[in-house]
Scaffold this motif. Structure first.
Motif, PDB file in Angstrom:
ATOM      1  N   VAL A 155      -7.596 -10.355   5.903  1.00  0.00           N
ATOM      2  CA  VAL A 155      -7.753 -11.730   5.428  1.00  0.00           C
ATOM      3  C   VAL A 155      -6.372 -12.301   5.166  1.00  0.00           C
ATOM      4  O   VAL A 155      -5.619 -11.783   4.342  1.00  0.00           O
ATOM      5  CB  VAL A 155      -8.615 -11.786   4.149  1.00  0.00           C
ATOM      6  CG1 VAL A 155      -8.764 -13.225   3.673  1.00  0.00           C
ATOM      7  CG2 VAL A 155      -9.980 -11.159   4.402  1.00  0.00           C
ATOM      8  N   ARG A 156      -6.026 -13.366   5.863  1.00  0.00           N
ATOM      9  CA  ARG A 156      -4.699 -13.965   5.734  1.00  0.00           C
ATOM     10  C   ARG A 156      -4.737 -15.035   4.649  1.00  0.00           C
ATOM     11  O   ARG A 156      -4.953 -16.223   4.924  1.00  0.00           O
ATOM     12  CB  ARG A 156      -4.259 -14.555   7.077  1.00  0.00           C
ATOM     13  CG  ARG A 156      -2.860 -15.182   7.069  1.00  0.00           C
ATOM     14  CD  ARG A 156      -1.797 -14.193   6.677  1.00  0.00           C
ATOM     15  NE  ARG A 156      -1.654 -13.123   7.648  1.00  0.00           N
ATOM     16  CZ  ARG A 156      -0.832 -13.176   8.695  1.00  0.00           C
ATOM     17  NH1 ARG A 156      -0.078 -14.235   8.901  1.00  0.00           N
ATOM     18  NH2 ARG A 156      -0.761 -12.150   9.528  1.00  0.00           N
ATOM     19  N   THR A 157      -4.552 -14.636   3.419  1.00  0.00           N
ATOM     20  CA  THR A 157      -4.558 -15.582   2.305  1.00  0.00           C
ATOM     21  C   THR A 157      -3.178 -16.220   2.159  1.00  0.00           C
ATOM     22  O   THR A 157      -2.208 -15.853   2.829  1.00  0.00           O
ATOM     23  CB  THR A 157      -4.925 -14.875   0.992  1.00  0.00           C
ATOM     24  OG1 THR A 157      -3.925 -13.871   0.727  1.00  0.00           O
ATOM     25  CG2 THR A 157      -6.293 -14.222   1.087  1.00  0.00           C
ATOM     26  N   LEU A 158      -3.074 -17.185   1.232  1.00  0.00           N
ATOM     27  CA  LEU A 158      -1.784 -17.809   0.968  1.00  0.00           C
ATOM     28  C   LEU A 158      -0.786 -16.798   0.419  1.00  0.00           C
ATOM     29  O   LEU A 158       0.402 -16.860   0.733  1.00  0.00           O
ATOM     30  CB  LEU A 158      -1.964 -18.962  -0.026  1.00  0.00           C
ATOM     31  CG  LEU A 158      -2.640 -20.229   0.535  1.00  0.00           C
ATOM     32  CD1 LEU A 158      -3.043 -21.157  -0.591  1.00  0.00           C
ATOM     33  CD2 LEU A 158      -1.715 -20.947   1.512  1.00  0.00           C
ATOM     34  N   THR A 159      -1.260 -15.864  -0.402  1.00  0.00           N
ATOM     35  CA  THR A 159      -0.366 -14.838  -0.943  1.00  0.00           C
ATOM     36  C   THR A 159       0.207 -13.969   0.164  1.00  0.00           C
ATOM     37  O   THR A 159       1.405 -13.660   0.180  1.00  0.00           O
ATOM     38  CB  THR A 159      -1.124 -13.961  -1.954  1.00  0.00           C
ATOM     39  OG1 THR A 159      -1.744 -14.805  -2.927  1.00  0.00           O
ATOM     40  CG2 THR A 159      -0.183 -13.006  -2.657  1.00  0.00           C
TER      41      THR A 159
END
Length: 540
Positions: free
Chosen positions: A215-219
């Motif tokens: 999952v490519r989150t903002l973090t």
């Protein structure tokens, strides 16, 4: 008094430093990289982050509130054991749980291997289990680890404010879902909002679980932009978007607590009704499943994998170095956080109880660091320390890069992130010390320093001990800030596990993961010993 105010200001000011540095760097722009980020990175990262938060929010609220209601208001088999077991997932950092579940459900992992053996299958892909490396898998794994924040908050609400209200509602004939919807849930809403906000901020801070599960989150995007593209400005721009999400979470928490009742009574369990055997069995299963998914299965797998690794190859040769690095960094951060928390809490106490002044404002500022994701704080500190290094280089006192990429940077990030734990704990402890104690000591000529040393510190010692332990353990488990700021060739337990997972050598990282679980169990022992409401940091 002026010295105390100066000390409190110096203690709280570093919390604002990363945010100011991020804003300055973001306004400077990232050149040709910003259009790429705006077109290809931010939209996907924002959507996946919002989807993850929405999913985790639903899971933690449903599971946490439901289990708190069942264990608080009903009698069913194993209720007492499960009421304690439901707290155990807090011992697992999200990235450790994701690491364990990845290998448990892998085609070559124990579950599928055993199933194929029982069914006589040889094709590794013969059993189409749901893909754990997905947004849904990440939501489930993180939700099962983070729901105890809501469980603890909702259970405390039912015990401190719910007894009389539930008794009155039952006398009017309310029962079952009607009692929960009309009385239990509205009464617990402020507590549920506070617990959910803590859970969502932990989800925003996560980098390991999201990256492990695809999952490519903002973090994750902050980390990738800085590490792979070497663009601090681009990372700062993404970090500011992440901060806007944090502000949104805090605003929702404030809205959820808008009607919070402060008429708390003495903690007392509501009158528990015995459930029929079928309903009691369903309640037992409903409370057992989160414990199994959130703690028992991943912890049991880590124990098994670590035993296999040690039995075949012995302990990892670098394990003592990983433990020493983790413990030394956490110990330095804990000491500094305690020293910074004392003037903040004492300054807030010196304010008028009827009209909070600068001391209370500085305390709130110091506690805001808990809402800063570790990656955001790390990028802000990289920028700020870069400025300081440049200034020191111009002054000719030290060589450039004296702070960036040093132990000091890691420790500073830990202090900023976890200062809220000792500050909040000491503020709560001071609230239990009557002000007449101070007036009596001052009337006998005690100076401020003597008052603190001879009167306050002995009374604050239990709160200081708990705060020190929790700060130390949280620092031991911190991953995003450590990844971005650690010096070269420095590995902690958290970064060693991350490195092994990134290489796909899950067995090698099992020992480090198990060590982190053991570390995480220490506060659970405190919770089980009765310090529940004292050791869970408040959402501010």
């Amino acid at each position: 008094m002026k010295g105390l105010r100066l000390a409190a200001t110096l203690a709280a000011a570093p919390v604002a430093l990363p945010v100011l540095a991020l804003a300055t760097a973001a306004m400077a722009g990232s050149g040709a990289l910003w259009p790429h980020l705006l077109r290809f990175v931010l939209p996907q990262a924002a959507v996946e982050t919002l989807s993850l938060l929405a999913g985790v929010g639903v899971v933690v609220v449903v599971v946490g509130t439901g289990t708190a209601w069942l264990t608080s208001c009903f009698r069913f088999p194993a209720r007492r054991l499960l009421s304690v077991g439901l707290v155990l997932p807090l011992a697992l950092p999200g990235y450790v749980a994701a690491y364990a579940w990845l290998d448990v459900l892998h085609p070559a992992g124990p579950v599928q291997t055993r199933l194929r053996h029982l069914l006589g299958l040889t094709d590794p892909r013969a059993i189409p289990l749901p893909e754990i490396r997905s947004l849904a898998g990440c939501v489930l794994v993180m939700g099962m680890v983070l729901y105890p924040y809501v469980y603890l908050a909702a259970r405390a609400a039912f015990h401190t404010q719910g007894t009389e209200a539930l008794r009155a509602a039952r006398s009017c004939g309310a029962a079952g879902m009607l009692l929960f919807r009309r009385v239990g849930l509205p009464m617990a809403r402020p507590a549920v909002a506070a617990g959910a906000a803590l859970a969502l901020m932990e989800a925003l801070n996560d980098i390991g679980a999201a990256e492990f599960l695809g999952v490519r989150t903002l973090t994750v995007s902050v980390y990738v932009t800085w590490i792979t593209r070497s663009s601090l400005e681009g990372a700062a721009q993404i970090a500011l978007v992440l901060l806007a999400l944090v502000a949104g979470v805090v605003a929702m928490e404030r809205w959820g607590r808008a009607r919070e009742s402060h008429a708390a009574t003495r903690p007392e369990a509501p009158e528990r009704q015995a459930l029929p055997w079928a309903a009691g069995l369903a309640a037992t299963l409903a409370c057992t499943l989160p414990v199994l998914l959130g703690f028992v299965v991943p912890a049991a797998y880590l124990l098994w994998a670590a035993w296999r690794r040690v039995a075949e190859f012995g302990l990892p040769p670098d394990l003592p170095r990983w433990i020493a690095s983790s413990a030394s960094l956490a110990a330095m951060a804990t000491l500094l956080a305690l020293l910074a928390a004392l003037p903040l809490a004492l300054g807030a106490r010196r304010d008028s109880p009827r009209r909070p002044g600068p001391g209370a404002a500085l305390l709130r500022l110091g506690m805001l660091g808990y809402a800063l994701p570790g990656g955001v704080a790390a990028v802000g500190l990289i920028i700020a320390f870069g400025w300081i290094d440049d200034l020191l280089g111009l002054l000719g006192r030290w060589a450039p890069a004296a702070l960036s990429g040093s132990v000091a940077a890691v420790v500073a990030a830990y202090v900023i992130r976890f200062l809220a734990i000792p500050a909040g704990g000491l503020d709560a402890a001071y609230a239990r010390i009557r002000r007449e104690v101070d007036w009596s000591a001052e009337s006998m000529g005690a100076t401020a320093g003597r008052l603190l040393w001879r009167v306050h510190l002995p009374l604050l010692l239990p709160a200081l001990s708990v705060a020190a332990l929790l700060t130390f353990l949280d620092a031991m488990k911190e991953l995003p800030a450590t990844l971005l700021l650690r010096p070269l060739n420095t590995e902690t337990l958290a970064t060693a596990l991350y490195a092994e997972a990134a290489r796909g050598t899950y067995e090698e990282g099992a020992v480090a993961a198990l060590a982190l679980v053991v570390v995480g169990l220490a506060p659970i022992v405190l919770l089980g010993a009765g310090g529940l409401r004292k050791v869970v940091p408040p959402a501010r």
